[in-house]
Motif scaffolding. Sequence first.
Motif, short mmCIF file in Angstrom:
data_model
loop_
_atom_site.label_atom_id
_atom_site.label_comp_id
_atom_site.label_asym_id
_atom_site.label_seq_id
_atom_site.Cartn_x
_atom_site.Cartn_y
_atom_site.Cartn_z
N VAL A 155 59.19 23.48 65.22
CA VAL A 155 59.23 22.20 64.52
C VAL A 155 60.04 22.41 63.26
N LYS A 156 60.66 21.37 62.81
CA LYS A 156 61.50 21.51 61.61
C LYS A 156 60.62 21.65 60.39
N PHE A 157 61.15 22.26 59.37
CA PHE A 157 60.32 22.45 58.18
C PHE A 157 60.57 21.33 57.18
N ILE A 158 59.56 21.16 56.34
CA ILE A 158 59.68 20.23 55.22
C ILE A 158 59.49 21.04 53.95
N ARG A 159 59.84 20.46 52.82
CA ARG A 159 59.68 21.17 51.55
C ARG A 159 58.39 20.71 50.91
N CYS A 160 57.67 21.63 50.36
CA CYS A 160 56.43 21.31 49.65
C CYS A 160 56.77 20.42 48.47
N SER A 161 55.97 19.38 48.28
CA SER A 161 56.28 18.44 47.19
C SER A 161 55.91 19.02 45.84
N CYS B 213 55.98 22.79 45.06
CA CYS B 213 56.74 23.98 44.70
C CYS B 213 58.09 24.05 45.40
N GLY B 214 58.31 23.23 46.43
CA GLY B 214 59.59 23.29 47.10
C GLY B 214 59.68 24.31 48.21
N LYS B 215 58.58 24.97 48.49
CA LYS B 215 58.61 25.99 49.53
C LYS B 215 58.79 25.33 50.90
N CYS B 216 59.51 25.99 51.79
CA CYS B 216 59.65 25.47 53.13
C CYS B 216 58.37 25.74 53.91
N CYS B 217 57.93 24.73 54.61
CA CYS B 217 56.71 24.86 55.38
C CYS B 217 56.88 24.04 56.64
N LYS C 75 56.41 21.35 59.44
CA LYS C 75 55.85 20.02 59.21
C LYS C 75 54.43 19.91 59.73
N ASP C 76 54.13 20.55 60.84
CA ASP C 76 52.79 20.43 61.40
C ASP C 76 51.80 21.31 60.65
N LYS C 77 52.28 22.28 59.93
CA LYS C 77 51.37 23.16 59.20
C LYS C 77 51.08 22.64 57.80
N ALA C 78 51.95 21.81 57.29
CA ALA C 78 51.78 21.34 55.92
C ALA C 78 50.54 20.46 55.83
N ILE C 79 49.94 20.48 54.64
CA ILE C 79 48.77 19.64 54.40
C ILE C 79 49.28 18.34 53.81
N LYS C 80 49.08 17.28 54.56
CA LYS C 80 49.65 15.98 54.18
C LYS C 80 48.56 15.10 53.62
N ALA D 178 52.28 7.34 47.47
CA ALA D 178 53.18 8.46 47.72
C ALA D 178 52.58 9.34 48.80
N LYS D 179 53.43 9.93 49.59
CA LYS D 179 52.96 10.90 50.59
C LYS D 179 53.26 12.28 50.06
N MET D 180 52.21 13.06 49.90
CA MET D 180 52.36 14.41 49.37
C MET D 180 52.26 15.40 50.53
N GLN D 181 53.20 16.30 50.59
CA GLN D 181 53.16 17.34 51.61
C GLN D 181 53.08 18.67 50.89
#
Lengths: 124, 208
Positions: A18-24, A26-30, A32-37, A69-72
């Motif tokens: 799955v593609k990664f998203i950036r943490c809102s 710290c900016g770390k790549c994570c 998308k399914d693992k991130a806490i939304k 806002a959606k926080m990831q």
Amino acid sequence: MTFKRRNGGRNKHGRGHVKFIRCSNCGKCCPKDKAIKRFLVRNIVEQAAVRDVQEACVYDTYTLPKLYAKMQYCVSCAIHSHVVRVRSRTDRRKRDPPQRFRRRDDMPKPGQAPRPAGGAPVRT
Amino acid sequence: MDSGGVAPQLSEEATHHLQQGIVMLLSQWSALQMAVHNEWGGRQSSQLADQLALDIFSWFTHSREPLYIDDLENILDEAMLSLNTMTEDGSIEEVAEKLMTMHEECLEGNYQSIEKLREAGSRPAVHHIRQAVNEDNDDDDDDDDDNDENMGNDNSSNMIVDAPEAPPPNLNPAEMPVEEPRASNPKVAEADDGWVVVASKRNRGKRN
């Protein structure tokens, strides 16, 4: 080696990547399914300043708007900002929100559709 | 129908009204409705919201110890967390307070607040999603309009005032540089009141 979680800490089933998203935070790549939304609903004006803004407001009744806002979060930021907590080995298996005590003998809403047999809603 | 041991008993009519009042109040709670509508809690969001109404109702009717508003706030908070929503706008305290007052009024047999909720519910509710869509469209238009109006405001008053009269020769050099870019634009449409409508740049790019 033991597995800490059945799903491996993420929600990837039937996919290789799955593609990664950036943490809102710290900016770390994570992934998308693992991130806490989380969805954030906040007032644009903080509680302390509401009175000042209302006194300075031209209109008599003006409902202050809200910020949606959606926080990831990556896992590190989520734990650091107390969005999620570390749980014990038995608590880790709980996927439901805490169930309140509920009387099953008398249904509050007559004619309500029967609850799913699984009990817990399946999280996608 | 069994209603809590220690808490004062609710009549059947009161329980019916309380149940309706809870459902109506939750349907007017914008944070919860947005979470359900946008499925912030996944596919089961609407079921979770219905379950919340039942939880609140059973907490009011079936809890044996005296009712504290903090417990009710906890119930609401955990329900919103199950919908992946962090409400920090104070709406949880507000909703909890309204629920407590509604419950107390139902104990006394006073259903005015529920009637007010019913009337308020019949009025059209604010649609957050439509507002957002309209704002996006309006923002696009507003940006272009502001640019045009700023250009026009500085000179249009001169143009409007001077247009009925013969334009004084000393103002011609000032008007020329303003009118030239507008005249050269092939899509310019002369409005009746001296305003010049300039097509937005975005349409120009898409058509090209």
